[in-house]
Design a protein around this motif. Sequence first.
Motif, mmCIF file in Angstrom:
data_model
loop_
_atom_site.group_PDB
_atom_site.id
_atom_site.type_symbol
_atom_site.label_atom_id
_atom_site.label_comp_id
_atom_site.label_asym_id
_atom_site.label_seq_id
_atom_site.Cartn_x
_atom_site.Cartn_y
_atom_site.Cartn_z
ATOM 1 N N PHE A 1 4.600 1.011 -23.440
ATOM 2 C CA PHE A 1 5.168 0.355 -22.251
ATOM 3 C C PHE A 1 5.742 1.328 -21.223
ATOM 4 O O PHE A 1 6.141 0.928 -20.144
ATOM 5 N N PHE A 2 5.748 2.619 -21.543
ATOM 6 C CA PHE A 2 6.423 3.552 -20.656
ATOM 7 C C PHE A 2 5.744 3.704 -19.286
ATOM 8 O O PHE A 2 6.406 3.904 -18.284
ATOM 9 N N ASN A 3 4.419 3.667 -19.286
ATOM 10 C CA ASN A 3 3.703 3.884 -18.019
ATOM 11 C C ASN A 3 2.885 2.680 -17.576
ATOM 12 O O ASN A 3 2.003 2.800 -16.724
ATOM 13 N N LEU A 4 3.173 1.549 -18.151
ATOM 14 C CA LEU A 4 2.430 0.333 -17.834
ATOM 15 C C LEU A 4 2.639 -0.033 -16.358
ATOM 16 O O LEU A 4 3.755 -0.289 -15.920
ATOM 17 N N PRO A 5 1.572 -0.015 -15.547
ATOM 18 C CA PRO A 5 1.753 -0.353 -14.129
ATOM 19 C C PRO A 5 1.894 -1.857 -13.947
ATOM 20 O O PRO A 5 1.466 -2.625 -14.806
ATOM 21 N N ASP A 6 2.449 -2.255 -12.832
ATOM 22 C CA ASP A 6 2.574 -3.685 -12.584
ATOM 23 C C ASP A 6 1.201 -4.261 -12.259
ATOM 24 O O ASP A 6 0.270 -3.539 -11.955
ATOM 25 N N ARG A 7 1.105 -5.559 -12.351
ATOM 26 C CA ARG A 7 -0.116 -6.211 -11.908
ATOM 27 C C ARG A 7 -0.178 -6.083 -10.390
ATOM 28 O O ARG A 7 0.823 -5.829 -9.733
ATOM 29 N N ASN A 8 -1.341 -6.261 -9.822
ATOM 30 C CA ASN A 8 -1.506 -5.991 -8.396
ATOM 31 C C ASN A 8 -0.757 -6.953 -7.490
ATOM 32 O O ASN A 8 -0.618 -6.694 -6.297
ATOM 33 N N ASP A 9 -0.273 -8.058 -8.057
ATOM 34 C CA ASP A 9 0.345 -9.067 -7.204
ATOM 35 C C ASP A 9 1.853 -8.869 -7.035
ATOM 36 O O ASP A 9 2.539 -9.756 -6.552
ATOM 37 N N CYS A 10 2.371 -7.715 -7.396
ATOM 38 C CA CYS A 10 3.814 -7.493 -7.273
ATOM 39 C C CYS A 10 4.164 -6.999 -5.874
ATOM 40 O O CYS A 10 3.703 -5.949 -5.438
ATOM 41 N N GLU A 11 5.004 -7.766 -5.179
ATOM 42 C CA GLU A 11 5.419 -7.353 -3.837
ATOM 43 C C GLU A 11 6.799 -6.714 -3.843
ATOM 44 O O GLU A 11 7.326 -6.346 -2.802
ATOM 45 N N CYS A 12 7.369 -6.626 -5.009
ATOM 46 C CA CYS A 12 8.741 -6.127 -5.078
ATOM 47 C C CYS A 12 8.926 -5.244 -6.306
ATOM 48 O O CYS A 12 9.592 -5.609 -7.266
ATOM 49 N N PRO A 13 8.316 -4.058 -6.286
ATOM 50 C CA PRO A 13 8.384 -3.185 -7.463
ATOM 51 C C PRO A 13 9.791 -2.660 -7.714
ATOM 52 O O PRO A 13 10.639 -2.699 -6.829
ATOM 53 N N SER A 14 10.004 -2.133 -8.893
ATOM 54 C CA SER A 14 11.334 -1.615 -9.229
ATOM 55 C C SER A 14 11.635 -0.394 -8.365
ATOM 56 O O SER A 14 10.724 0.359 -8.012
ATOM 57 N N PRO A 15 12.894 -0.174 -8.033
ATOM 58 C CA PRO A 15 13.257 0.954 -7.158
ATOM 59 C C PRO A 15 13.040 2.307 -7.809
ATOM 60 O O PRO A 15 12.952 3.320 -7.111
ATOM 61 N N HIS A 16 12.954 2.350 -9.128
ATOM 62 C CA HIS A 16 12.795 3.647 -9.795
ATOM 63 C C HIS A 16 11.337 3.982 -10.084
ATOM 64 O O HIS A 16 11.035 4.959 -10.768
ATOM 65 N N GLY A 17 10.422 3.162 -9.546
ATOM 66 C CA GLY A 17 9.029 3.570 -9.548
ATOM 67 C C GLY A 17 8.197 3.244 -10.772
ATOM 68 O O GLY A 17 7.046 3.648 -10.855
ATOM 69 N N ARG A 18 8.770 2.557 -11.738
ATOM 70 C CA ARG A 18 7.967 2.158 -12.898
ATOM 71 C C ARG A 18 8.430 0.800 -13.420
ATOM 72 O O ARG A 18 9.554 0.384 -13.152
ATOM 73 N N THR A 19 7.555 0.148 -14.147
ATOM 74 C CA THR A 19 7.944 -1.177 -14.666
ATOM 75 C C THR A 19 8.933 -1.028 -15.813
ATOM 76 O O THR A 19 9.788 -1.882 -16.010
ATOM 77 N N PHE A 20 8.788 0.048 -16.591
ATOM 78 C CA PHE A 20 9.722 0.304 -17.687
ATOM 79 C C PHE A 20 11.054 0.769 -17.126
ATOM 80 O O PHE A 20 11.072 1.634 -16.265
ATOM 81 N N PRO A 21 12.165 0.268 -17.613
ATOM 82 C CA PRO A 21 12.289 -0.823 -18.577
ATOM 83 C C PRO A 21 12.720 -2.150 -17.940
ATOM 84 O O PRO A 21 12.925 -3.111 -18.647
ATOM 85 N N THR A 22 12.852 -2.166 -16.625
ATOM 86 C CA THR A 22 13.504 -3.317 -15.994
ATOM 87 C C THR A 22 12.546 -4.269 -15.283
ATOM 88 O O THR A 22 12.984 -5.288 -14.754
ATOM 89 N N ALA A 23 11.261 -3.926 -15.226
ATOM 90 C CA ALA A 23 10.326 -4.789 -14.490
ATOM 91 C C ALA A 23 9.064 -5.070 -15.302
ATOM 92 O O ALA A 23 7.982 -5.247 -14.756
ATOM 93 N N LEU A 24 9.243 -5.125 -16.599
ATOM 94 C CA LEU A 24 8.107 -5.366 -17.505
ATOM 95 C C LEU A 24 7.752 -6.849 -17.624
ATOM 96 O O LEU A 24 6.724 -7.193 -18.228
ATOM 97 N N ASP A 25 8.588 -7.679 -17.060
ATOM 98 C CA ASP A 25 8.459 -9.132 -17.278
ATOM 99 C C ASP A 25 7.047 -9.701 -17.111
ATOM 100 O O ASP A 25 6.623 -10.530 -17.921
#
Length: 353
Positions: free
Chosen positions: A251-275
């Motif tokens: 899960f460390f480098n798992l990118p978001d799906r393409n439909d995310c318009e509001c990515p995490s401010p720290h640049g990765r989904t881990f650990p706060t935007a994995l939903d």
Amino acid sequence: MKKNNLKKKLDKGPVICAEGFLFEIERRGYMSSGEFVPMVSLDHPEVLENLHREFQHAGSDIVEAFTYNGHREKMRVIGKEELLEPLNRAALKIAKKVANDTSKGSNPNLMAGNISNSNIWKHNDKNAQKEVEGMFSEMIGWAVEEGADMLIGETFYYAEEAFRALEVMKKTGLPTVLTISPMGENKMRDGKSVVDTCKELEQRGADVVGLNCFRGPATMFPYLKEIRKAVKCHVGALPIPYRTNKDYPTFFNLPDRNDCECPSPHGRTFPTALDPHFCNRYEISKFSKDSYALGINYLGVCCGANPMLIREVAESVGLKVPASKYREKMENHFMYGKNKRIPKHMKDYGDKA
Ligand SMILES: [Zn+2]
């Protein structure tokens, strides 16, 4: 006697172990994400106690003391080294209390002491390794004093660190579970293969070997198949409930799906935007059922787990648990239910809803 309890249970059938307190306590608002220090045992003991009870209600047979990251190095990072021992003892006492307080006069759960990846282990660095061993020893010592029935060493990504942890755990004579967590290179950071590491852990006397954390069902299961064939001891399977894949095995480098318009401010989904990658309960259920069919009896879920998923794990292997009383009853849904009280005009509207 204590040794027999875990092994005896595993020889007879599935044993469920809830893990992943880190993410769940963070979601509940009692821990900083990223920093991830389990101050909750001191700051809000009632919250931790209740979470253990919820997992127990959902079918966990083991109450693992929440001391993950509660080690000397992490306490130094946050400048609270003086709270190291109180934090550990508080977490262990809470776990023991819940383990002894099972419902309807059934046997107590097993309370597990816990050590894990130190993050300062360094290949071929004797001083760093000595320091890590000291961290393990003090935590295992407190676990024994607070009445642990078994010990869990988990989330190791260096084979040698896992071996050292096992060595310290074995000195106590308590049953030992050792699960490793290879990162995206699909091998241990000191170069050993996943399967060879598990084989060696068995040879060194672990009662249960296997995998926990970092990997979702899709990228954990293939290794479990190999491990199950390669060892004779019991095997543990505790994935994260996220949809990892061949390109992104952890899960460390798992990118978001393409439909995310509001990515995490720290640049990765881990650990706060994995939903958006969260596995549904049926995926976790299938994973546990398939693992059990391979002969894997030690089952659970790691970071991302919640009581609902633990209930799925338990029920997937045929167990009925207190929370089974509240499993889904779609037949009574106001629109999608089959109950004869549901009016036809509501049933007919379901596809437009
Ligand atoms: Zn985890």
